[in-house]
Design a protein around this motif. Structure first.
Motif, PDB file in Angstrom:
ATOM      1  N   ALA A 218       0.833  -1.205   0.000  1.00  0.00           N
ATOM      2  CA  ALA A 218       0.000   0.000   0.000  1.00  0.00           C
ATOM      3  C   ALA A 218       0.868   1.256   0.000  1.00  0.00           C
ATOM      4  CB  ALA A 218      -0.931   0.001   1.209  1.00  0.00           C
ATOM      5  N   VAL A 219       1.913   1.269   0.837  1.00  0.00           N
ATOM      6  CA  VAL A 219       2.814   2.413   0.887  1.00  0.00           C
ATOM      7  C   VAL A 219       3.535   2.580  -0.450  1.00  0.00           C
ATOM      8  CG1 VAL A 219       4.925   3.321   1.940  1.00  0.00           C
ATOM      9  CG2 VAL A 219       3.120   2.380   3.389  1.00  0.00           C
ATOM     10  N   ASN A 220       3.977   1.476  -1.040  1.00  0.00           N
ATOM     11  CA  ASN A 220       4.658   1.534  -2.339  1.00  0.00           C
ATOM     12  C   ASN A 220       3.739   2.087  -3.427  1.00  0.00           C
ATOM     13  OD1 ASN A 220       6.997   0.521  -1.256  1.00  0.00           O
ATOM     14  ND2 ASN A 220       6.735  -1.556  -2.036  1.00  0.00           N
ATOM     15  N   ALA A 221       2.468   1.691  -3.381  1.00  0.00           N
ATOM     16  CA  ALA A 221       1.510   2.176  -4.375  1.00  0.00           C
ATOM     17  C   ALA A 221       1.323   3.686  -4.257  1.00  0.00           C
ATOM     18  CB  ALA A 221       0.169   1.461  -4.212  1.00  0.00           C
ATOM     19  N   LEU A 222       1.248   4.176  -3.028  1.00  0.00           N
ATOM     20  CA  LEU A 222       1.099   5.613  -2.834  1.00  0.00           C
ATOM     21  C   LEU A 222       2.341   6.373  -3.309  1.00  0.00           C
ATOM     22  CD1 LEU A 222      -0.735   5.731   0.598  1.00  0.00           C
ATOM     23  CD2 LEU A 222      -1.564   6.679  -1.556  1.00  0.00           C
ATOM     24  N   PHE A 223       3.525   5.838  -3.022  1.00  0.00           N
ATOM     25  CA  PHE A 223       4.744   6.484  -3.504  1.00  0.00           C
ATOM     26  C   PHE A 223       4.793   6.486  -5.031  1.00  0.00           C
ATOM     27  CE2 PHE A 223       6.922   5.872   0.730  1.00  0.00           C
ATOM     28  CZ  PHE A 223       7.143   7.230   0.938  1.00  0.00           C
ATOM     29  N   ASP A 224       4.310   5.430  -5.641  1.00  0.00           N
ATOM     30  CA  ASP A 224       4.293   5.367  -7.098  1.00  0.00           C
ATOM     31  C   ASP A 224       3.380   6.456  -7.662  1.00  0.00           C
ATOM     32  OD1 ASP A 224       5.165   3.817  -9.513  1.00  0.00           O
ATOM     33  OD2 ASP A 224       3.008   3.537  -9.765  1.00  0.00           O
ATOM     34  N   GLN A 225       2.243   6.673  -7.011  1.00  0.00           N
ATOM     35  CA  GLN A 225       1.332   7.725  -7.444  1.00  0.00           C
ATOM     36  C   GLN A 225       1.948   9.109  -7.243  1.00  0.00           C
ATOM     37  OE1 GLN A 225      -1.855   7.766  -8.886  1.00  0.00           O
ATOM     38  NE2 GLN A 225      -1.358   5.637  -9.315  1.00  0.00           N
TER      39      GLN A 225
END
Length: 252
Positions: A218-225
């Protein structure tokens, strides 16, 4: 001299106003123009050398906050993860064998339920991420601000990620745990692990850490965004939706 004095007074009173920073900068621009009529006029772009550390720091934080808001809006909804070709969560790497084995013996529906609820928990959890990320952004120093502005397409995101990932995961983890429980993801996941561990052919019992897995993803997905938003702000003038972003990221 009178005009200059008035401008100084204007700058003083502007410090007390709600729009203090903006008006202070405006006053300085007016003073500069008065003192040197032959100087180039200010534009939405300008020069990187002319940017203040405050401008750069504020713009970096604004770009990151914009990325967080955009990421949360895209992920914190039904199928934000589950319906995404990029962010859909499958089983943790250590549990892939569990899924494959159970599907082979006709228990694929259990695996599908677990995967669906794992994604639902991530979709729900990112909605609670805003204050965690915003607080981390506020704590960033201005020391590297100018270099980040002049850096690569995702330099600000990378800096933010390197500095805050561990603390963000620590803060985000309890939220993930609650959402895993509230969406029944924990129960469905436990069901498939239990079913797998009961098989007579299972020699090594497994129980991968679902909470850590979902938190990390989830944290990685937010950083990707956030990174995608930063790239857009740097490359596309239309993505610079405020005067500050236009000024700083439009500088040459």
């Amino acid at each position: 001299m009178i005009k200059r004095s008035l401008l100084v007074l204007l700058g003083f009173f502007c410090l007390q106003a709600t729009q203090a920073q903006f008006l202070k900068k405006l006053s300085k621009k007016l003073e500069s123009t008065t003192a040197n009529n032959n100087s180039n006029s200010n534009s939405s772009g300008g020069s990187l050398a002319a940017l203040t550390e405050s401008d750069a720091g504020s713009a970096i934080k604004e770009a990151l906050a914009k990325g967080v808001a955009s990421g949360i809006a895209k992920l914190n909804k039904k199928d934000g993860f589950f319906g995404s070709d990029v962010y859909k969560l499958l089983l943790p790497a250590d549990a892939v064998k569990i899924g494959n084995t159970l599907r082979a013996i006709g228990l694929g529906s259990q695996v599908d339920k677990a995967i669906l609820q794992i994604n639902r928990s991530a979709e729900k959890a990112v909605g609670y991420a805003a204050p965690i990320f915003v607080n981390a952004i506020k704590q960033m120093t201005l020391t590297d601000a100018v270099n980040l502005v002049k850096g690569g397409n995702t330099s600000a995101t990378d800096f933010f990620k390197n500095k805050t990932t561990d603390s963000l995961k620590a803060a985000f983890s309890p939220v993930i745990r609650k959402t895993l429980d509230s969406t029944s993801a924990t129960r469905y996941y436990s069901d498939i692990v239990t079913s797998y561990n009961k098989l007579p052919t299972t020699f090594n019992k497994v129980n991968p850490d679902l909470q850590d897995y979902v938190t990390t993803m989830a944290v990685n997905a937010l950083f990707d965004q956030i990174a995608k938003e930063e790239v857009a702000i740097r490359a596309n003038p239309a993505a610079r939706t405020t005067d500050l972003l236009k000024k700083v990221f439009g500088a040459k």
